[in-house]
Design an enzyme around this catalytic site. Structure first.
Site, PDB file in Angstrom:
ATOM      1  N   ARG A  66       0.854  -1.234   0.038  1.00  7.66           N
ATOM      2  CA  ARG A  66      -0.037  -0.067   0.071  1.00  7.66           C
ATOM      3  C   ARG A  66       0.759   1.293  -0.058  1.00  7.66           C
ATOM      4  NH1 ARG A  66      -3.697  -1.861   5.188  1.00  7.66           N
ATOM      5  NH2 ARG A  66      -1.598  -2.750   5.522  1.00  7.66           N
ATOM      6  N   PRO A 109      -2.886   5.671  15.479  1.00  9.08           N
ATOM      7  CA  PRO A 109      -1.956   6.533  15.887  1.00  9.08           C
ATOM      8  C   PRO A 109      -0.994   6.682  15.149  1.00  9.08           C
ATOM      9  CG  PRO A 109      -2.798   5.137  18.012  1.00  9.08           C
ATOM     10  CD  PRO A 109      -3.080   4.481  16.527  1.00  9.08           C
ATOM     11  N   GLU A 118      13.165   0.612  12.212  1.00 10.46           N
ATOM     12  CA  GLU A 118      11.903  -0.136  11.306  1.00 10.46           C
ATOM     13  C   GLU A 118      12.600  -1.581  11.053  1.00 10.46           C
ATOM     14  OE1 GLU A 118      11.080   1.718   7.810  1.00 10.46           O
ATOM     15  OE2 GLU A 118       9.489   3.045   8.747  1.00 10.46           O
ATOM     16  N   ASP A 216       2.286  -2.356  10.032  1.00  5.69           N
ATOM     17  CA  ASP A 216       1.546  -3.032   9.012  1.00  5.69           C
ATOM     18  C   ASP A 216       1.707  -4.353   9.310  1.00  5.69           C
ATOM     19  OD1 ASP A 216       0.837  -0.728   8.122  1.00  5.69           O
ATOM     20  OD2 ASP A 216       1.889  -1.011   6.089  1.00  5.69           O
ATOM     21  N   GLY A 309     -18.546 -34.424  -2.678  1.00  6.94           N
ATOM     22  CA  GLY A 309     -18.881 -35.034  -1.089  1.00  6.94           C
ATOM     23  C   GLY A 309     -20.315 -35.663  -1.085  1.00  6.94           C
ATOM     24  N   TYR A 364     -36.740 -22.608 -13.264  1.00  6.79           N
ATOM     25  CA  TYR A 364     -36.158 -21.487 -13.837  1.00  6.79           C
ATOM     26  C   TYR A 364     -36.579 -21.429 -15.563  1.00  6.79           C
ATOM     27  CZ  TYR A 364     -34.296 -19.193  -9.643  1.00  6.79           C
ATOM     28  OH  TYR A 364     -34.004 -18.648  -8.519  1.00  6.79           O
ATOM     29  N   HIS A 750      -9.651 -27.238  -3.800  1.00 15.02           N
ATOM     30  CA  HIS A 750      -8.647 -28.058  -2.885  1.00 15.02           C
ATOM     31  C   HIS A 750      -7.702 -26.825  -1.891  1.00 15.02           C
ATOM     32  CE1 HIS A 750      -8.414 -31.747  -5.885  1.00 15.02           C
ATOM     33  NE2 HIS A 750      -9.206 -31.816  -4.925  1.00 15.02           N
ATOM     34  N   PRO A 777       1.139 -32.479 -22.214  1.00 14.20           N
ATOM     35  CA  PRO A 777       0.278 -32.266 -23.141  1.00 14.20           C
ATOM     36  C   PRO A 777       0.232 -30.313 -23.388  1.00 14.20           C
ATOM     37  CG  PRO A 777      -0.913 -33.047 -21.367  1.00 14.20           C
ATOM     38  CD  PRO A 777       0.605 -32.981 -21.174  1.00 14.20           C
ATOM     39  N   SER A 779      -2.956 -29.200 -23.051  1.00 15.24           N
ATOM     40  CA  SER A 779      -4.014 -28.995 -22.412  1.00 15.24           C
ATOM     41  C   SER A 779      -4.454 -30.244 -21.830  1.00 15.24           C
ATOM     42  CB  SER A 779      -5.103 -28.279 -23.127  1.00 15.24           C
ATOM     43  OG  SER A 779      -5.587 -29.027 -24.229  1.00 15.24           O
TER      44      SER A 779
END
Length: 1091
Positions: A66, A109, A118, A216, A309, A364, A750, A777, A779
């Site tokens: 940031r 603060p 630091e 931070d 599952g 639907y 997973h 391969p 894909s």
């Protein structure tokens, strides 16, 4: 998933609450949160320091770096903070590839300090232990800390000491700060362990003369440890990655997931997209997303998610209707596609889940047609043929284009069809019905000869290679061969379906004996459980503990643990204390990573191979299978898993391992062995563990690895190939290539499927494997083609010599499954028409229980539904409740109460005492409702005048039921009857039978004042009026309820309340055994007996 990022505020709150250190941690709990809804006056009253101190402000939305992005306001007063926030609040900002809205800010603060004060500290988890990183120059410009920082690895179960920190991490720190930093870092590490953090970074950590300041902070915790840490964590809110909104539908599915034993996940990527998915399985869901992105659909991919599952029909319906609701909110000019995909399920009943999806599609169908949605379906697994049939039928009946494919079609082929890259076959070949595999079509009932059990390329071997003895002080070596034809296992948990599946597999593999020796189930005593061995019934022992099971079955060397995520850790550690156990399969998903790492450490020390957690297990064709691996017999036979081939595979995903069984059986001579190591970040055994086993097994000629995004295990395979340790052909593909194309981070199904650095991405790993010499391969779509090419080359050069097929024995189909498939029918033992508890919600006579309460039907309304199968008018419900109230009790002197009291005082339990009282109910006591209703109805319906009725009953020598009272009379009326009479006269449409009975009462009381219409008689005749005139029954139905004894039920139900009251009263008063006094008994004996 396990490791989840928490907000900076949550992380600091945990630290301030729970850190134990002698160091003075400053600014504890001094932070304030600002959103668009913040009332500044209220905020300053709650945090008065905002008015008096200089401040720091920053967005708290999981944004990295940031400071470099200009997203930190430093050394501002409150007015400056307000101005700084006002220019950014609810504004869109780009961070890397992600675009998001800034909506949550943190104010703290300001801490004046120098650069020298630091520091940087970070702790993160790995398989072997936890790394502590420290750098003496923290802050925005810290740079590449992996390269610059001092590192210290704390092994699993080891403790971090201040001396270690000082000597190995604080090398460049001034002496005056070493003591403070070492104490703080040790305290931080202990907090990290105790609260199940997986990542904790503080930059900068500021150390001044006053103490330590946490400026931070970024952190992740192991969400699966909620059952351990709930008291310390409280309710944790996990924010979405920056650039992705938190949608209520995601929260709804997360809530469904939390309440279910199944896995339900949903992440919205682009709600305006035209490509939607509803995929079964954690691994399969990643493969489908990869294929969509590979074919150019990344910008149109609307969601990522999975259901797996064995969710119920209702759970699948809830999941499906959420997806359909989302995809039919905005139209797309090109229409939309829904891909309902999945691998070949191991144990999920595909038909049951598809019925839930079909319900949602029907609900639907209007919006789906309006939004021009085309649906593509591909699935396999238990009862998938019926599932595909109902899915095809709903397409025909609704007019929605639905294209349905089974296991004959490559798993991801439907993606190419949906995106227009490949043609849609007109009539896809239908796979044979499940029953065709299981029922012997020939008239010959003789089991075929023993099938070939050696590999195509291997001489027979029967024995498991034992773990090699290791030198003193070194960890025990693990076995190369985990399973053989003689392997025996203990199954932990009452998983009868999985055990039966293992026995059926054993039978078709022509094993001599079942592979399951015993089961362990701590919640019952030792007993026997019935199973089938082919046609024959057998008994398997069930023990209360592992000690007894291992003692009675010394031949067992495998444990298959179905223990829950809460108990798997303890039960696994216990199992490893028995030296005979060499292999443990842990099925449970959601075991905290810290516990898994401890199990791995102990297993390595003892030479035990762990498969899992979060796995379906593994399979060695012709020898042994773990639990539900390989699915049902139809898939085992279709994929030729009853005999070994020449190809071994290792995968993370259980569902994808079954898909590999299918692909390998179609492109080669079949599978020699396959293992799904599990989807967690730290599987008990790794890809390399199994690849090396396969390399050292002569019967295996080629190896297939299905890797995954996350972790670095695949690089060890690269190293093994380069160093010549792996010489057999390796075909490898890592799924999760789509992750690099997404703007924001996506956690896949997973727990381990998340890249924490560039080298962990699937793209990087696939390239590394290709460079090392593996066959990779382009894909997943091409995986089968590459496997076929490598196999054909091995056949051509003589490495593999295909053998002749031998048919396996047939196994009878279980009755329950045959009924599920619609192959048989049988008359039911019971019929019921009043209640159904099978669905998601209890139903009374067709009315869901939620509706019963919503409409405030009360006890009378419920009784109307269950007794009369009608929704009765409100006055009728009130009348029933009044009857129950007035019949609840009539003092201790009546026979029923008397019996109950005597029984209670004899020390009997509530049920016995209540039953004793109820058994006295009959025509003479309480049971006159039915008899009175019948007598008065018969007289009235036959046209008899009241006087004629009374005279006839007298002439026949019969009592008029419902007339007469021992105490009450015309001069001392029964107020219960009066209350009911007032209500009935006011609310009933007609009271013909009651009026008739009152006329009879006038005649009987003129003869004797106590011959009144008593409460039983009044309720009996009034109920007949109610049934005949309320409008809910025909005359025949009303009369039938009287005939079958329904009205006496009112007295039985009402008086049960009173009898229970008398029982409790006697117990409360501690009354002793009752003995009737002699002076209240008249002893009248025959004269010859008394002389």
């Amino acid at each position: 998933m396990s490791a989840k990022a928490i907000s900076e505020q949550t992380g600091k709150e945990f630290l301030y609450k729970h850190i134990c250190t002698s160091v003075n941690v400053q600014n504890r709990f001094r932070y304030a949160t600002v959103t668009a809804e913040t009332d500044w006056d209220h905020l300053t009253r709650e945090h008065p320091w905002l008015l008096t101190e200089q401040l720091v402000v920053k967005p708290d939305q999981l944004i990295k770096r940031r400071g470099k992005l200009g997203l930190v306001g430093i050394n501002l007063d409150l007015q400056g903070v307000k101005q700084w926030i006002s220019t950014r609040l609810m504004r869109e900002t780009t961070v890397g590839k992600a675009k998001g809205v800034l909506k949550n800010f943190l104010i703290e603060p300001f801490v004046p300090h120098t650069q020298e004060e630091e520091f940087y500290v970070c702790i993160y988890a790995t398989r072997e232990g936890d790394y502590v990183l420290f750098h003496h120059e923290g802050g925005v410009e810290v740079g590449d800390v992996d390269a610059k920082a001092q590192k210290l690895m704390v092994a699993v179960d080891d403790k971090l000491t201040e001396d270690q920190v000082t000597e190995q991490l604080l090398i460049h720190v001034p002496d005056d700060k070493k003591e403070v930093l070492s104490s703080f870092i040790v305290g931080l590490f202990n907090l990290y362990e105790d609260l199940y953090f997986t990542y904790l970074e503080i930059n900068p950590l500021v150390v001044t003369q006053d103490g330590v300041y946490i400026l931070d902070m970024a952190a992740k915790i192991d969400a699966t440890a909620d059952f351990i840490c709930k008291a310390k964590w409280g309710d944790v809110e996990f924010p979405p990655p920056f650039g992705r909104e938190a949608y209520p539908e995601e929260a709804y599915i997360a809530d469904l997931d939390a309440k279910s034993g199944a896995s339900l996940k949903l992440t919205l990527l682009n709600p305006r997209g035209r490509i939607w998915t509803m995929v079964a399985g954690g691994g399969a869901s990643v493969v489908y997303s990869d294929t969509i992105c590979d074919l150019g659909g990344v910008d149109e991919l609307a969601n990522y998610g999975e259901y797996s599952g064995a969710p119920s029909e209702q759970q699948t319906y809830d999941y499906a209707k959420t997806i359909l609701s989302l995809m039919t909110r905005e139209k797309h000019p090109d229409g939309k596609v829904l891909i309902i995909g999945g691998s070949i399920a191991n144990f999920t009943n595909v038909a049951a889940t598809f019925k839930g999806i079909v319900r949602a599609i029907k609900d639907y169908q209007g919006p789906l047609k309006e939004h021009e949605v085309t649906i593509f379906v591909r699935r396999g697994g238990p009862n998938y043929q019926e599932g595909l049939r109902v899915m095809g039928e709903v397409g025909k009946t609704t007019g929605i284009p639905i294209h349905v494919f089974g296991t004959e079609t490559h798993m991801t082929a439907i993606v190419g069809m949906a995106l227009g890259h490949r043609p849609i076959p007109n009539q896809p070949p239908m796979a044979a019905h499940t029953a065709n595999f299981l029922l012997n079509a020939s008239n010959n009932a003789v089991t075929p000869a023993t099938t070939r059990t050696a590999s195509f390329s291997e001489t027979k071997t029967n024995d498991v290679s034992p773990a090699k003895k290791s030198k003193a002080g070194l960890p025990a070596a693990k076995a190369t061969t985990l399973f053989s034809k003689h392997t025996k296992a203990i199954v932990w948990g009452m998983q009868t379906r999985a055990v039966q599946g293992m026995l059926d597999f054993d039978y078709v593999c022509s094993r001599d004996e079942p592979s399951v020796a015993a089961m362990v189930y701590p919640f019952t005593g030792d007993h026997k459980q019935k199973f089938y061995w082919g046609h024959k019934e057998i008994l398997l022992p069930v023990y209360k503990n592992m000690a007894d099971a291992t003692k009675k079955h010394p031949e067992v060397d495998v444990l298959i643990s179905f223990a829950s995520l809460r108990s798997a850790f303890d039960s696994t550690l216990e199992a490893m204390n028995y030296p005979q156990i060499h292999t443990i399969a842990i099925i449970a998903e959601g075991i905290p990573e810290a516990q898994t790492r401890k199990m791995i450490k102990m297993a390595d020390e003892k030479g035990v191979t762990i498969i899992g957690p979060a796995t379906v297990g593994g399979i060695k064709p012709g020898c042994f299978k773990i639990g539900n691996t390989g699915g049902m017999l139809d898939n085992i036979l279709a994929s030729k898993l009853y005999r070994p081939g020449s190809v071994a595979y290792v995968s993370r995903s259980g569902g994808m391992s079954n898909e590999l069984n299918n692909i390998i059986s179609r492109t080669t001579d079949g599978v020699y062995e396959g293992v799904a190591i599990g989807g967690d970040r730290y599987p008990g055994s790794t890809f390399m563990d199994h690849v090396l086993r396969y390399q050292d097994t002569p019967g295996i000629k080629m190896i297939v690895v299905l890797g995954e995004i996350g972790g670095t295990e695949e690089y060890k395979i690269c190293q093994g190939i380069r160093e010549g340790r792996i010489t057999k052909p390796v075909v490898c593909w890592c799924i999760g290539t789509c992750a690099t194309m997404f703007a924001s981070e996506v956690q896949f199904g997973h727990a381990g499927a998340c890249a924490n650095q560039a080298s962990e991405t699937a793209v990087a790993k696939n390239q590394a494997l290709r460079d090392a010499g593996a066959f990779v391969p382009k894909s997943f779509d091409e995986l089968g083609d590459v496997i076929r090419t490598v196999y054909d080359e091995l056949v051509a050069n003589g490495t593999i010599i295909p053998a002749q097929e031998v048919p396996p024995p047939t196994v009878p189909m279980d009755y329950s499954w045959a009924r599920e498939l619609g192959l048989i029918r049988k008359p039911a033992s019971f019929m019921t028409s009043i209640c159904d508890e099978r669905g998601q919600e209890l139903i009374y006579a067709g009315m869901p229980i939620t509706e019963v309460f919503k409409e405030e039907m009360g006890l009378g309304g419920v009784l109307g539904l269950l007794w009369f199968q009608r929704r009765l008018p409100r006055y009728a419900c009130q009348f029933i409740e009044m009857c129950l109230m007035v019949t609840a009790d009539h003092g201790p002197a009546v026979s029923g109460a008397h019996n109950t009291i005597v029984c209670a005082r004899a020390g009997k339990d509530l049920i016995s005492s209540l039953t004793s009282g109820l058994l006295t109910i009959g025509d003479r006591f309480g049971g006159a409702l039915d008899a009175a209703a019948k007598q008065f109805s018969k007289a009235f319906d036959s046209g008899m005048l009241p006087m004629e009725f009374v005279n006839k009953m007298k002439k026949d020598g019969k009592l008029i039921m419902g007339i007469g009272h021992r105490v009450k009379s015309i001069n001392n009326p029964d107020m219960r009857v009066q209350i009911l009479k007032d209500f009935v006269k006011q609310h009933f449409p007609s009271t013909q039978l009651l009026d008739y009975a009152l006329d009879v009462e006038k005649i009987t009381t003129s003869k004797k004042p106590n011959l009144i219409l008593n409460v039983d008689g009044f309720i009996g005749v009034s109920f007949v009026d109610l049934l005949r005139t309320c409008g809910g029954f025909t005359r025949d139905e009303a009369d039938e309820f009287v005939e079958i004894g329904a009205l006496n039920g009112i007295f039985v139900l009402g008086r049960s309340m009173g009898f229970i009251g008398h029982y409790l009263d006697q117990k409360r008063l501690k009354q002793g055994l009752y003995r009737h006094p002699w002076d209240d008994i008249s002893y009248v004996l025959p004269e010859h007996m008394s002389m």
